[in-house]
Design an enzyme around this catalytic site. Structure first.
Site, PDB file in Angstrom:
ATOM      1  N   LYS A 192       0.869  -1.162  -0.084  1.00  0.00           N
ATOM      2  CA  LYS A 192       0.038  -0.123   0.104  1.00  0.00           C
ATOM      3  C   LYS A 192       0.955   1.213   0.140  1.00  0.00           C
ATOM      4  CE  LYS A 192      -3.371  -2.153   2.986  1.00  0.00           C
ATOM      5  NZ  LYS A 192      -3.509  -2.404   4.453  1.00  0.00           N
TER       6      LYS A 192
ATOM      7  N   HIS B 208       0.463  -1.878  16.534  1.00  0.00           N
ATOM      8  CA  HIS B 208      -0.248  -0.721  16.425  1.00  0.00           C
ATOM      9  C   HIS B 208       0.273   0.469  17.063  1.00  0.00           C
ATOM     10  CE1 HIS B 208      -4.406  -3.208  16.022  1.00  0.00           C
ATOM     11  NE2 HIS B 208      -3.901  -2.998  14.869  1.00  0.00           N
TER      12      HIS B 208
ATOM     13  N   ARG C 199      -9.251 -12.614  14.864  1.00  0.00           N
ATOM     14  CA  ARG C 199      -8.422 -13.238  15.854  1.00  0.00           C
ATOM     15  C   ARG C 199      -8.977 -13.246  17.263  1.00  0.00           C
ATOM     16  NH1 ARG C 199      -4.271  -8.665  14.617  1.00  0.00           N
ATOM     17  NH2 ARG C 199      -3.169  -9.312  12.850  1.00  0.00           N
TER      18      ARG C 199
ATOM     19  N   ARG D 274     -19.762  -4.318  10.140  1.00  0.00           N
ATOM     20  CA  ARG D 274     -21.050  -3.968   9.595  1.00  0.00           C
ATOM     21  C   ARG D 274     -21.719  -4.883   8.962  1.00  0.00           C
ATOM     22  NH1 ARG D 274     -17.232  -0.180   5.849  1.00  0.00           N
ATOM     23  NH2 ARG D 274     -16.164  -1.919   6.256  1.00  0.00           N
TER      24      ARG D 274
ATOM     25  N   GLU E 148      -1.974   6.621  10.520  1.00  0.00           N
ATOM     26  CA  GLU E 148      -0.523   6.021  10.576  1.00  0.00           C
ATOM     27  C   GLU E 148       0.457   6.382   9.689  1.00  0.00           C
ATOM     28  OE1 GLU E 148      -2.911   2.303  11.199  1.00  0.00           O
ATOM     29  OE2 GLU E 148      -1.439   1.700  12.473  1.00  0.00           O
TER      30      GLU E 148
HETATM   31  P1  ADP Z   1      -7.806  -2.568   9.731  1.00  0.00           P
HETATM   32  O1  ADP Z   1      -7.526  -3.059  11.168  1.00  0.00           O
HETATM   33  O2  ADP Z   1      -7.744  -3.708   8.642  1.00  0.00           O
HETATM   34  O3  ADP Z   1      -6.956  -1.233   9.261  1.00  0.00           O
HETATM   35  P2  ADP Z   1      -9.995  -0.647   9.878  1.00  0.00           P
HETATM   36  O4  ADP Z   1      -9.405   0.131  11.096  1.00  0.00           O
HETATM   37  O5  ADP Z   1     -10.259  -0.316   8.611  1.00  0.00           O
HETATM   38  O6  ADP Z   1      -9.226  -2.184   9.813  1.00  0.00           O
HETATM   39  O7  ADP Z   1     -11.224  -1.344  10.643  1.00  0.00           O
HETATM   40  C1  ADP Z   1     -12.346  -2.119   9.967  1.00  0.00           C
HETATM   41  C2  ADP Z   1     -13.593  -2.361  10.706  1.00  0.00           C
HETATM   42  O8  ADP Z   1     -14.357  -1.106  10.953  1.00  0.00           O
HETATM   43  C3  ADP Z   1     -14.496  -3.421   9.992  1.00  0.00           C
HETATM   44  O9  ADP Z   1     -14.869  -4.336  11.094  1.00  0.00           O
HETATM   45  C4  ADP Z   1     -15.727  -2.409   9.604  1.00  0.00           C
HETATM   46  O10 ADP Z   1     -16.953  -3.304   9.651  1.00  0.00           O
HETATM   47  C5  ADP Z   1     -15.541  -1.683  10.744  1.00  0.00           C
HETATM   48  N1  ADP Z   1     -16.185  -0.234  10.052  1.00  0.00           N
HETATM   49  C6  ADP Z   1     -16.146   0.755   9.329  1.00  0.00           C
HETATM   50  N2  ADP Z   1     -17.156   1.457   9.217  1.00  0.00           N
HETATM   51  C7  ADP Z   1     -18.260   1.097  10.324  1.00  0.00           C
HETATM   52  C8  ADP Z   1     -19.487   1.694  10.672  1.00  0.00           C
HETATM   53  N3  ADP Z   1     -19.933   2.737  10.130  1.00  0.00           N
HETATM   54  N4  ADP Z   1     -19.845   0.934  11.676  1.00  0.00           N
HETATM   55  C9  ADP Z   1     -19.517  -0.180  12.080  1.00  0.00           C
HETATM   56  N5  ADP Z   1     -18.357  -0.597  11.834  1.00  0.00           N
HETATM   57  C10 ADP Z   1     -17.644  -0.077  10.788  1.00  0.00           C
END
Ligand code: ADP
Length: 399
Positions: free
Chosen positions: A14, A180, A241, A285, A385
Site C-alpha cells: 500500500k 499498532h 483473531r 458492518r 498511521e
Molecule cells: P484494519 O485493522 O484492517 O485497518 P479498519 O481499521 O479499517 O481495519 O477497521 C475495519 C472495521 O471497521 C470493520 O470491521 C468494519 O466493519 C468497521 N467499520 C467501518 N465503518 C463502520 C461503521 N460505520 N459501523 C460499524 N463498523 C464499521
C-alpha cells in the site's frame, strides 16, 4: 518535501505520497496479489477517479517499480520525475527490543530487521523486500523505518514479562511487544493537542478498534501497557483473531481439532474472533446487519466483542490507578457509535457519561463524545498511521 510511505505485506504494497508542506496526500493506491498471475495496481488518479492496472508481479521489486512508474507517468502521474521524491518511509512490523523509535535505514538497521524475522515471520520479510526494492531502484534516496512495536518499548518489565520461566525471556526474547504503536502514539498525542492539554500528568487509554484491535495505557505520554502481546493475536477479540485464550487448552484443542502449531496459529489469527463466533463475517458492518436480520450468533459475537473491550479498558484504568481520557480510533472505534455506546455503558461506575447526540454524530471526525460533567473524557480521534510515518521520515531526513 515529498515523501512516499510504503506498507509492504506478504502479497501487497500500500502506498501514499505526501506533500509535507501542507501534509496533503497527492497520490495513493496499492498493489495486490504479488506472486500470483492476476496481480494488479489499484490507485486514485489526480482527478479522483479510480484506476486499475493489471500486470503480473512475481515479486515486490516489480510492484515498487510499477508504483514509481505510475507516480511519474504522463497519463496518471503526479511527479515530473522521481528526483522530486525526497524520502521513503516504511511501516515495519517488528523492531523487537532493538528499536524504541523510528530510524534512518542503513545496513545495520536492515540486519536488525532481519534478526527480528523470527518474531515477525510474516511481516518483517515483506517489509525488507520493500526496503530492498526501493534501494535497488533509487539507491540514493533516504529510507526510514517506523516500527509498529517501537512506541510500546517504554512498558515496564512488570507489564511486558510473561510469567513463564525467566530463561524464556533471556534466551528466546519471549515477552509482550505490542503492535499498532504508530496509531497509539499518533492518537494519544493528537488528543492532547485537540484538547489543548499536555501529555505530562495525563493518563490516557487509546482503544484502536478496527479489524485488528488493541488498547494502550499511556501515562505522561509514554506507553505503560498494551493488550497485544508477543504477537498481534493476544488481547481483545478482533475480526478474525481470538484474543485472550487459555494456553492450557492447547493439548486438548490440538487433539480434538487435529491441529498442530501452524494450524492452531491459523485458527486463532484467521478463523476466530467475530468471524469464528458468528460464522457470518469478520466485518462489524456485516455483524450489525446479521443482528438486524435476527442472527443469534452474530448477536453473541457482538456481545463478546463489547464485553471484552469493556473489561480490558477497566483493567487498564486499574493499571494506571485512574484514567483521564479514553480515545476511540480504528474503523470500528471511529465509526460505530453503537459499539462506543455499549462500551461506555459498562464504564459508568467510573463516572463516565456519554452525550448521545455527539456520539451518534461522530463518524470519522475528531469529537469529544462525553458530557461536560463526565469524570473521564471520551474522544473519537481518527488515526493516521501513514501521516505519522511521513512526519517521522521528514523529521529524520531533515536532521
Ligand atoms: P484494519 O485493522 O484492517 O485497518 P479498519 O481499521 O479499517 O481495519 O477497521 C475495519 C472495521 O471497521 C470493520 O470491521 C468494519 O466493519 C468497521 N467499520 C467501518 N465503518 C463502520 C461503521 N460505520 N459501523 C460499524 N463498523 C464499521
Amino acid at each position: 518535501m515529498k515523501i512516499l510511505v510504503l506498507n509492504c505485506g506478504s502479497s501487497s504494497i500500500k502506498y501514499k505520497l505526501f506533500e509535507m508542506a501542507d501534509r496533503s496526500v497527492i497520490a495513493q493506491g496499492g498493489v495486490e496479489k504479488i506472486g500470483l498471475k492476476d496481480s494488479f495496481l489499484k490507485f486514485t488518479k489526480p482527478n479522483g477517479e479510480k484506476k486499475v492496472i493489471e500486470k503480473e508481479m512475481p515479486e515486490h521489486t516489480v510492484g515498487v517499480e510499477l508504483i514509481l512508474n505510475t507516480l511519474t507517468s504522463a497519463e496518471d502521474g503526479v511527479l515530473k520525475s522521481l528526483n522530486e521524491l525526497d524520502a521513503v518511509g516504511h511501516r515495519v512490523l517488528h523492531g523487537g527490543q532493538a528499536f524504541s523509535e523510528s530510524v534512518l535505514i542503513n545496513d545495520e538497521v536492515i540486519k536488525a530487521i532481519e534478526d527480528n524475522i523470527e518474531l515477525g515471520p510474516l511481516h518483517n520479510p515483506a517489509n525488507l523486500k520493500g526496503i530492498n526494492a526501493v534501494k535497488k531502484i533509487l539507491p540514493n534516496i533516504p529510507q526510514v523505518a517506523v516500527f509498529d512495536t517501537a512506541f510500546h518499548q517504554t512498558m515496564p518489565e512488570k507489564a511486558f514479562m510473561y510469567a513463564l520461566p525467566y530463561e524464556y525471556y533471556e534466551k528466546f526474547k519471549v515477552r509482550r511487544y505490542g503492535f499498532h504503536g504508530t496509531s497509539h502514539r499518533y492518537v494519544s498525542k493528537r488528543v492532547c493537542d485537540f484538547l489543548g492539554i499536555k501529555p505530562e500528568g495525563t493518563k490516557i487509554i487509546t482503544a484502536h478498534v478496527g479489524n485488528g484491535g488493541s488498547l494502550a495505557a499511556i501515562k505522561d505520554g509514554k506507553c505503560v501497557d498494551t493488550t497485544m502481546g508477543m504477537t498481534p493475536a493476544e488481547g481483545l477479540m478482533m475480526g478474525t483473531r481470538a484474543g485472550e485464550v487459555d494456553p492450557g487448552m492447547l493439548p486438548y484443542v490440538f487433539s480434538k481439532g487435529g491441529l498442530n502449531a501452524d494450524s492452531f496459529n491459523d485458527l486463532v489469527n484467521k478463523k476466530s474472533g467475530l468471524l469464528g463466533v458468528s460464522g457470518v463475517s469478520s466485518d462489524m458492518r456485516d455483524i450489525m446487519q446479521a443482528i438486524a436480520d435476527g442472527n443469534e450468533r452474530a448477536k453473541l459475537a457482538l456481545d463478546m466483542f463489547v464485553y471484552r473491550l469493556t473489561k480490558l479498558i477497566g483493567s487498564f484504568v486499574a493499571a494506571m490507578n485512574g484514567t483521564d481520557i479514553l480515545v476511540f480510533t480504528g474503523g470500528i472505534g471511529e465509526n460505530s457509535d453503537i459499539v462506543r455506546r455499549l462500551v461506555c455503558d459498562g464504564l459508568t461506575y467510573l463516572g463516565l457519561k456519554i452525550d448521545e447526540e455527539k456520539n451518534s454524530q461522530a463518524h470519522g471526525t475528531e469529537v469529544v463524545i462525553s458530557t461536560a460533567d463526565s469524570k473521564m473524557k471520551v474522544v473519537v480521534i481518527p488515526t493516521d498511521e501513514e501521516l505519522t510515518i511521513a512526519s517521522d521520515t521528514e523529521a529524520i531526513v531533515k536532521k
